[in-house]
Design an enzyme around this catalytic site. Structure first.
Site, PDB file in Angstrom:
ATOM      1  N   TRP B 358       0.835  -1.206   0.000  1.00 38.46           N
ATOM      2  CA  TRP B 358       0.000   0.000   0.000  1.00 38.46           C
ATOM      3  C   TRP B 358       0.870   1.256   0.000  1.00 38.46           C
ATOM      4  O   TRP B 358       0.382   2.361  -0.226  1.00 38.46           O
ATOM      5  CB  TRP B 358      -1.006  -0.011   1.154  1.00 38.46           C
ATOM      6  CG  TRP B 358      -0.394   0.080   2.542  1.00 38.46           C
ATOM      7  CD1 TRP B 358       0.330  -0.870   3.176  1.00 38.46           C
ATOM      8  CD2 TRP B 358      -0.475   1.188   3.454  1.00 38.46           C
ATOM      9  NE1 TRP B 358       0.711  -0.433   4.420  1.00 38.46           N
ATOM     10  CE2 TRP B 358       0.225   0.820   4.627  1.00 38.46           C
ATOM     11  CE3 TRP B 358      -1.077   2.445   3.401  1.00 38.46           C
ATOM     12  CZ2 TRP B 358       0.344   1.663   5.739  1.00 38.46           C
ATOM     13  CZ3 TRP B 358      -0.962   3.280   4.516  1.00 38.46           C
ATOM     14  CH2 TRP B 358      -0.252   2.896   5.665  1.00 38.46           C
ATOM     15  N   ASP B 359       2.157   1.083   0.224  1.00 39.73           N
ATOM     16  CA  ASP B 359       3.114   2.181   0.115  1.00 39.73           C
ATOM     17  C   ASP B 359       2.935   2.930  -1.202  1.00 39.73           C
ATOM     18  O   ASP B 359       3.055   4.159  -1.263  1.00 39.73           O
ATOM     19  CB  ASP B 359       4.548   1.637   0.126  1.00 39.73           C
ATOM     20  CG  ASP B 359       4.885   0.819   1.359  1.00 39.73           C
ATOM     21  OD1 ASP B 359       3.957   0.237   1.950  1.00 39.73           O
ATOM     22  OD2 ASP B 359       6.071   0.741   1.716  1.00 39.73           O
ATOM     23  N   GLU B 489       1.713  -1.687  13.032  1.00 39.53           N
ATOM     24  CA  GLU B 489       1.789  -3.154  13.117  1.00 39.53           C
ATOM     25  C   GLU B 489       2.234  -3.626  14.504  1.00 39.53           C
ATOM     26  O   GLU B 489       2.379  -4.830  14.723  1.00 39.53           O
ATOM     27  CB  GLU B 489       2.721  -3.698  12.021  1.00 39.53           C
ATOM     28  CG  GLU B 489       2.115  -3.546  10.633  1.00 39.53           C
ATOM     29  CD  GLU B 489       3.091  -3.855   9.507  1.00 39.53           C
ATOM     30  OE1 GLU B 489       4.308  -3.648   9.714  1.00 39.53           O
ATOM     31  OE2 GLU B 489       2.643  -4.266   8.423  1.00 39.53           O
ATOM     32  N   LYS B 601       4.229   2.092  15.895  1.00 39.87           N
ATOM     33  CA  LYS B 601       5.320   1.909  14.938  1.00 39.87           C
ATOM     34  C   LYS B 601       5.342   3.038  13.919  1.00 39.87           C
ATOM     35  O   LYS B 601       6.395   3.545  13.554  1.00 39.87           O
ATOM     36  CB  LYS B 601       5.137   0.563  14.237  1.00 39.87           C
ATOM     37  CG  LYS B 601       6.265   0.164  13.316  1.00 39.87           C
ATOM     38  CD  LYS B 601       5.910  -1.170  12.634  1.00 39.87           C
ATOM     39  CE  LYS B 601       6.987  -1.622  11.670  1.00 39.87           C
ATOM     40  NZ  LYS B 601       6.499  -2.717  10.812  1.00 39.87           N
ATOM     41  N   GLN B 602       4.185   3.392  13.435  1.00 44.59           N
ATOM     42  CA  GLN B 602       4.097   4.454  12.426  1.00 44.59           C
ATOM     43  C   GLN B 602       2.712   5.067  12.520  1.00 44.59           C
ATOM     44  O   GLN B 602       1.814   4.480  13.117  1.00 44.59           O
ATOM     45  CB  GLN B 602       4.342   3.899  11.030  1.00 44.59           C
ATOM     46  CG  GLN B 602       3.201   3.012  10.498  1.00 44.59           C
ATOM     47  CD  GLN B 602       3.501   2.454   9.122  1.00 44.59           C
ATOM     48  OE1 GLN B 602       4.087   1.387   8.991  1.00 44.59           O
ATOM     49  NE2 GLN B 602       3.089   3.160   8.091  1.00 44.59           N
TER      50      GLN B 602
END
Lengths: 767, 767
Positions: B358-359, B489, B601-602
Site C-alpha cells: 500500500w506504500d 503493526e 510503529k508508524q
C-alpha cells in the site's frame, strides 16, 4: 467420523478386513506402550503402502531448529521434538523368494487386528496370496513388557496353506530413521556402533545435539511348530546403522514356522553403558522365556486394571471407549519416573512436539491421583518444580524479572517448544493451571508436605509473573491483563480474558495464603525459601494490589462474565444456526474469520467455572453454560469432557452423555478425521473425569469425598475406584441406587447428594 | 546510526576508505537502477568477504513455496519473490597470476566510491597491493542506461604502479545464482542455453514455475591506454549456465589496461526470442559506442532532474538526503510500464518479497503525480485495476463473496505474497489506500476519465469488501470492524481500529458518490459496469447502512478518537520516558510486550488525519498529534514523513525538520542498522512529501494549488517543481519570501497562505 470401523467389544479394539486407506489410522489406534517406550502399530514386514512409522522412547528428544515465516523476538532458536527412535520391530519376510508386502499381495483375506486391552497384547492375523501364488496364513503377536520395560516381544507365525514353502525371516534393527515433522529434513540420530553375535544384534546411536545414546537391540529365535530350532542366521548384513539377519526355513503345508523376536532400547538416561545393558536385559528376558514374559504381561495389566478400570454395563461402545482411554493413559505414563510426562500424542505420533502441556495439570493429574499411588501425582508436580529455573529463564527472555516464572506452552526439558507468538507468548493461563494442580493435589491427597518442600517456590515464581504481567489501567482504576490467548485458541491477543484474569488473581491469593501458612507451620522451610528467592513482605503487598483490584469483564444485560473485552461486539449466531457445510470451522474458515466469530474451540470461561466451581452458585454456572456452550464448536479434544461434567452437574444427562461419547470415542470413531496422526492422549483423562466427576459427581470438599451420582438412561450400571488417601473406595452406580465399598482399614465418611454416610472397610453400603 | 560514513556532498554519495564491515551496507547505498533493472553495488571482481549479491529485473519473480511454523487456512501455498537474476557484471581479475580480491589484498589504499546522482553513474577507485607484492590502481565506472534500458556498461581500468604486469580479465555471465531468502534453498533459474561468439556471450535461463525467460549477455572490449585492442578471448570456459572469457594483457608500469563490458538482460516479457533481442541490443549499444552511451546517460538524468529536483541551499546533508531519495525513486520506477510497480526495496535487496504494498498508493503516487506525466500515476492505478480479478479471488479464499475485493498485502502478480495471519488477513486497511489513490489522482490531475473507465470497478469491489467485513454489533447498535491490524503493526488483531473504520466508511461513501456521478455523466460506462459486476440499488442501500452507522472509538476524557478499542487500558508511558536501552523496541522486546505496550510503529490514527486532513479542524489535528506522537517510536520507515508534514502544518518547524532529516537520511545514516539488507525505497517518496506538502504546505483544493510555505531556520532557500495539470510550477521558498514561476501557456491561480495569487507563464511572482 468413522463410526463402524472399530468393532464394539468390551475389552478389545478390533479391526476386520484390510483397507489400504485405513492403515495409518489403525497404526495409531493399535499403538502399544509401557510408559518407557511405545510405538505405532506399524507392520513388522515390509509395507509399500501409506504408513507413518513411529517408535518412541520416553524422555528422548531432539532440539530441532525452529522454522517460522517471520521471526519474532523471543522465539526459541531450537525446540525439543518427540523423536522417532530406531526401528527394532522390523522383520522382512520372503515366501518362496517373494517379499511379503500387504500392499501388493494378490489377495488379503481375514485380516484382523485385535488390541487386547485387558492383557496389553496386540495381535494381527491374515491370509495372503502372494503374486507368486503362494498362500499363507500369518499370526503376529506383539507386546511391550510392563515389567521389563526396556523389552518388547514379537511372535510372528507363518503357515503355508496350499503347498510347502521356503520362508525367509529377515529381522533387523535400524537407526536410519527420520521424523516426518523434521523442519529441515535433517537426521536426528548419529550411528555410533553396530555389533552382532549369534542371534543378537545391537545398533548404538546418539541423538545429535542432545547426545542421548540408545542401543537398539534384538534377539531372535526360529521355531517350527513351536519348537525352537536353535539355528543361527545364514546371512548377516551390517551397515553403520543397521543389522539384518537372514533365517531360511523350509516349511511343509499346514506347518507353522515362527520367529520370536525380542527387541527394545537401553538408553543413557538409565545406563552408563547402553550396550552392556542391552546384553543384560536380553539375558534376563531369555531367562524368563516367551511364555513367562507373556504371563507377566497379563498379570501386570490385570493389576493396572484392578485399580483403574471403569465398568459400564449396558452400553458396549461406552465401555469400549472408556477402557480405550484408560488403557492408553496407562500405556503412556505409569508414574515411575519424575523426568517423564504425558505427551498429548503419547507414543502414537509426532504432532505437537514436546511432551508437556497444561493438559497434564488441568486434565491428567486427577486421573493419576485417583488411580495410582499419590507419589505419581507428586512426581508430575515435581516435574515442574525441577524445571522452575528454566521457567524463570523463559520469563526473562520475555522481559520479566525478579524470579517471575513463565512455564513454557510445551516442553521436554523446561525449554519452550512452541513458536507462534499468539500461543508461545500469550497463552499464559498455562501458568495458572500449574498452580491449580498444586492446590488440587493437596485438596485430594491431603499431603501438604509438597508445598513447603517444593510447591511454594513454584507458586512464588508464578505470582511474580502475574504481578508483572498485569497492567494498571488508570482508565479503569483496576488491573487489566492485555494481549493474551485463553484456552479458546480461536481468540488471539485479546484483552482481559476472564479465565486468565480470574486465574491470575487466584494464583496470587493462593500463593500468599501458602506463604502465610508455611511461615507459620514450616518456619525452617519458610526461611530457606524466602532467602533463596529473596522475597520481602513489601513485594507481597504489591502482588496483593493486583489481586485485589483485578478487572473482570462482565455484562449486566446477560449477567455473565465476558470471555474477554469486546465479546458482545461479535455477531452472536449460535453453532446450531451455522450451516453444517461450514464445520469444522478450523478446516473451512480462514483464521481471521474464526477470530472475529463468536465460536469457542474449548471451554474457556467455563474452564474457570470447572476449576473454581465452588466459587460460583449453580445458577451462575447454568447461566454461563447456557451463554457459552451454544457458541462452542468443541474442535479441541479437551472440550467435550468439561462440558460433559458441567452438563451432569446441571442434571442435563442427555447432553452429558452426548459429550461423554464424543470424548471417549473421539479417536475410535475419528471425530476429527485426523486419527492417523496419532491419538489424543491427554483428553483421555478428561474422559475419565466425565464419568467420575461428571456422572459420579465426585468432589473433594473439606478433606471428604462427595458424590452426586447420576447415570445415563440406557446404562444398567457403572463403577469406578478411587484411591482416596491410600484407601480404595469402589463406587458402583445403578439406575436406582449407588453402592460403596472400601478396601482399606479405616472407615471413611462420604457425602452422597449432600448426605453423609459411613463406609466401613470391606462392607457394602447402598444408597 | 552511522552518521559520518557517507561524506556530505550536494550531488554525490561518497564513501572513502575500505572497511570490510561496511561492504554490504555500501552495496545497498550505491545501488544503481534504470526502472527496468537494477543491482546492488557488488564488486565486479571476485570478493571473498561478506557480500550480499543482487541483481534484479523488473517484473521477474518466482513463486516460492510458503514456509511457516504452523499453517493457517487461507495462507497462499506459494508466493512471489523478488528474484536475484543472473550475474552479468562479473569480471574476475588476475594480476601476475594472482586473483584480485579486496578481502585478501596486503593493502587497499584510497578506496573511494562515488555515486554521481546528477549523471546516474557509479564510480569506484582504489589502489591495491596484492599478496604477490604487485601494486595497482583501479578505476571502475558503471551505469545502467536509462535510454537503452536493457543495457548496463562497465569500464574497468587497471594501472600497474610499480612495475610492468600481466593483467588477466575474466568477464563472465552466470545464471548459477541463488536468493538469500529462498525458503527451501532451491534454485530459481533453470539454465536453457549458453552461446558465445567472438567477444559476446549469452546465457539463457528460465525461471522455474513462472517460466520467465531471460538472456543474460555480455560484450567485451579490451583497451590499452584507451585504444581498443580488438582482441578475442584467449580462452573460453562454458558450462550449462555460465560463460567466462579470458583476456590477457601485458601492461607496462603506469600504463592503463581496461575492459569495457556491456551487459544486461533481454526478457520474455518484452521479446519473443530473447537471444536474438540480446544480439540486437548489443549491436545497438556498440553502434553508439561507450562515449555516446555515457553522454546519453548524463542527458537522460539531466532531464529527470530538470523536473524532479529539489534544491536546498544552506544545508548540504539535507540536500544530499533529498536528492538521494529522488534519485532512487527514479532508479526504481520511471512509469513506462503498467505491469511494474515500486517495491519497498526497489532493486537493492530481496527483503519483503513481492513488489507492491500500500506504500505505492499512500506514499509514492503523490511524488509520481507531481514530477512525471500524469500517465505515470494512471499506470500505477491501472496496475490495481488489472489485478482486480485476483483481489476478488483473494477475498473469496477468505470467505467473502459477490465480487468483494481484498487486495493483497504485497504482490507481484495480484496474488498474496505475505503469510502472517495478523498481516495477510487483518491488515486490510490497504484496501482503503487503493481507493484513496483513485480519489487523490482525480483531485490532483482533474482527470476524471479514469473512474468510469477503470476506477469505479475497483471502488465497487472495495466497497463490497468493507460492507461484508463489518459486523453489526447489537450491543452498540452500530457497525464494528473486528480483528484487524492497522498501519501500526505493533498492534495485532484489534477491534475497531479508528483508521480502518474511518477508511471503510469513507470508501463506501466515495464509491456511492462515484456510482451516482458515473450514472449521471457516463451512462454508457454505468450500464457496462453495473451489468458486469451485477450491482443493484438495493445492494448500495446495504452498504450505506454500514457507512452511516460505523462505530468510531472515542475518548471523552482526552477528546480524541482512540486508535482502537481498549487503547486507554495500556500503561501510557511516553517514549521519552522509556529507557533508551529499550530502543528500538522491535529489537529489544518480545512481540507480546510490544503488543501490549502503547507504542506506535508508524502513523495510524494520524495517517487518517493525513489522508483526510480537511475532515478535521487544525485543533483536532493538534490534539491527536499531541496525544499519539509521544507514543510513536517511528520504527517504520514510513513514519517520520507523515509526522514531519503534520508538524509543519502545526507550525512546529523544529520537530518537522528533525523528522525530515530522519526520513531523508534514514538509509544514508543507517538509522535502523539494517541498510545492508537494502534501501527503503517507498518511504523516499514520503521524504519528498515532507518537503512539498510539509514545508511547502502544498494541497489541492477545488482544482487549485494551495501553499503554506515554511522553511527550516538554517536553510537559505529550497525549491521544487510541480507538474500541475500539464503545466510546471516552480516554487522557491526563502526565509522571507516565496517565489513562483510557471512553465506553461496558461496563467494559474494559486493560494498562498489562503491568499489567491496569479502566476503568469514565464514570469516570477514573489510573495
Amino acid at each position: 467420523m468413522n463410526q463402524d470401523y472399530i468393532k464394539p467389544d468390551n475389552w478389545s479394539i478390533i479391526e476386520e478386513g484390510f483397507d489400504l486407506e485405513q492403515v495409518k489410522s489403525s497404526e495409531s489406534l493399535f499403538s502399544i506402550g509401557n510408559g518407557a517406550m511405545g510405538q505405532r502399530a506399524n507392520f513388522e514386514e515390509y509395507y509399500s503402502g501409506k504408513t507413518f512409522q513411529g517408535s518412541y522412547i520416553a524422555g528422548i528428544y531432539y532440539p530441532d531448529k525452529t522454522k517460522v515465516g517471520w521471526w519474532k523476538n523471543g522465539y526459541p532458536e531450537y525446540f525439543a521434538k518427540v523423536l522417532n527412535a530406531p526401528n527394532w520391530i522390523g522383520i522382512n519376510i520372503e515366501i518362496n523368494g517373494e517379499n511379503l508386502d500387504l500392499a501388493t499381495c494378490k489377495a488379503v483375506k481375514n485380516f484382523r487386528r485385535e488390541l487386547n486391552m485387558k492383557e496389553g497384547i496386540y495381535n494381527r492375523s491374515f491370509e495372503a496370496t502372494l503374486q507368486n501364488g503362494t498362500e499363507i496364513s500369518v499370526n503376529v503377536r506383539r507386546f511391550l513388557s510392563i515389567d521389563l520395560d526396556e523389552v518388547g516381544v514379537i511372535n510372528y507365525e507363518i503357515t503355508p496353506l496350499k503347498a510347502d514353502a521356503k520362508i525367509t525371516f529377515k529381522p533387523y534393527v535400524d537407526a536410519g530413521v527420520h521424523n516426518e515433522d523434521a523442519n529441515w529434513e535433517e537426521k536426528f540420530w548419529e550411528p555410533l556402533d553396530v555389533k552382532n553375535s549369534a542371534n543378537e544384534a545391537f545398533v548404538t546411536a546418539r541423538t545429535f545435539k542432545t547426545h542421548f545414546t540408545a542401543t537398539t537391540f534384538m534377539q531372535n529365535s526360529i521355531l517350527l511348530n513351536g519348537q525352537n530350532q536353535n539355528i543361527s542366521p545364514s546371512n548377516v548384513e551390517a551397515s553403520n546403522e543397521k543389522v539384518q539377519f537372514t533365517y531360511e526355513v523350509k516349511v511343509a503345508k499346514d506347518q507353522t514356522a515362527s520367529i520370536q523376536k525380542l527387541g527394545g532400547y537401553t538408553v543413557s538416561m538409565n545406563h552408563e553403558n547402553t550396550q552392556v545393558a542391552a546384553q543384560n536385559v536380553i539375558a534376563k528376558a531369555l531367562s524368563l522365556g516367551y511364555d513367562q514374559l507373556l504371563n507377566n504381561q497379563i498379570n501386570a495389566w490385570a493389576k493396572i486394571w484392578e485399580m483403574s478400570d471403569i465398568t459400564i454395563d449396558g452400553d458396549v461402545k461406552a465401555q469400549q471407549g472408556i477402557r480405550f482411554n484408560i488403557f492408553h493413559l496407562n500405556q503412556t505414563y505409569l508414574g515411575k519416573d519424575s523426568r517423564l510426562n504425558i505427551g498429548p500424542k503419547g507414543f502414537t505420533g509426532e504432532k505437537y512436539g514436546g511432551s508437556t502441556y497444561w493438559d497434564t495439570e488441568a486434565y491428567c493429574i486427577p486421573f493419576y491421583m485417583a488411580t495410582k499411588d499419590q507419589q505419581v501425582a507428586r512426581n508430575l508436580l515435581a516435574y515442574r518444580y525441577n524445571q522452575l529455573d528454566k521457567a524463570i529463564e523463559n520469563a526473562e527472555k520475555l522481559g520479566f524479572k525478579n524470579g517471575a516464572a513463565l512455564y513454557p506452552m510445551v516442553t521436554m526439558n523446561g525449554e519452550e517448544c512452541h513458536n507462534e507468538w499468539e500461543i508461545t507468548f500469550e497463552e499464559i493461563h498455562r501458568n495458572g493451571a500449574i498452580a491449580f494442580a498444586i492446590f488440587n493435589y493437596y485438596r485430594f491427597t491431603g499431603d501438604y508436605s509438597y508445598i513447603p518442600e517444593k510447591g511454594l517456590e513454584v507458586l512464588i515464581g508464578i505470582a511474580r509473573f502475574w504481578h508483572q504481567r498485569a497492567t494498571f489501567s488508570t482508565y479503569r482504576n483496576q488491573y487489566v491483563i492485555l494481549g493474551v490467548t485463553g484456552p479458546n485458541e480461536y481468540e488471539n491477543n485479546v484483552n482481559n480474558n476472564f479465565y486468565t484474569n480470574y486465574l491470575a488473581k487466584w494464583c496470587i491469593d493462593y500463593a500468599i495464603e501458602q506463604i502465610n501458612k508455611v511461615e507459620k507451620e514450616y518456619s525452617a522451610d519458610f526461611d530457606r525459601i524466602t532467602s533463596k528467592v529473596k522475597l520481602e513482605a513489601t513485594e507481597i503487598q504489591h502482588w496483593r494490589k493486583v489481586a485485589d483490584h483485578m478487572y473482570f469483564p462482565y455484562s449486566e444485560t446477560h449477567d455473565v462474565y465476558l470471555q474477554q473485552d469486546g465479546f458482545l461486539d461479535k455477531e452472536l449466531v449460535k453453532v446450531h444456526d451455522l450451516d453444517k457445510s461450514q464445520r469444522p470451522i478450523n478446516q473451512k474458515w480462514s483464521w481471521d474469520r474464526i477470530l472475529r466469530s463468536p465460536y469457542i474451540k474449548q471451554a474457556d470461561t467455563l474452564q474457570g467455572f470447572y476449576f473454581f466451581e465452588d466459587h460460583f452458585s449453580k445458577e451462575q454456572l447454568e447461566k454461563h453454560f447456557d451463554f457459552y456452550e451454544p457458541f462452542t464448536v468443541h474442535e479441541s479434544s479437551l472440550s467435550p469432557c468439561v462440558h460433559s461434567i458441567q452438563a451432569s452437574t446441571l442434571g442435563r444427562m442427555e447432553q452429558a452423555y452426548t459429550f461423554y461419547l464424543r470424548t471417549s470415542r473421539l479417536d475410535l470413531d475419528d471425530y476429527n478425521k485426523e486419527v492417523e496422526e496419532g491419538l489424543h492422549i491427554t483428553s483421555m483423562a478428561g474422559t475419565w473425569m466425565s464419568i467420575v466427576e461428571g456422572f459420579g459427581g465426585m468432589r473433594v470438599k473439606n478433606d471428604t469425598l462427595h458424590f452426586e451420582p447420576r447415570i445415563p438412561k440406557d446404562w444398567n450400571d457403572y463403577s469406578f475406584k478411587i484411591n482416596f488417601r491410600n484407601q480404595i473406595l469402589k463406587v458402583s452406580v445403578h439406575q436406582k441406587e449407588t453402592k460403596f465399598s472400601l478396601e482399606g482399614e479405616k472407615a471413611i465418611s462420604v457425602f452422597v447428594n449432600g448426605k453423609e454416610i459411613l463406609v466401613e472397610p470391606n462392607s457394602l453400603v447402598t444408597v
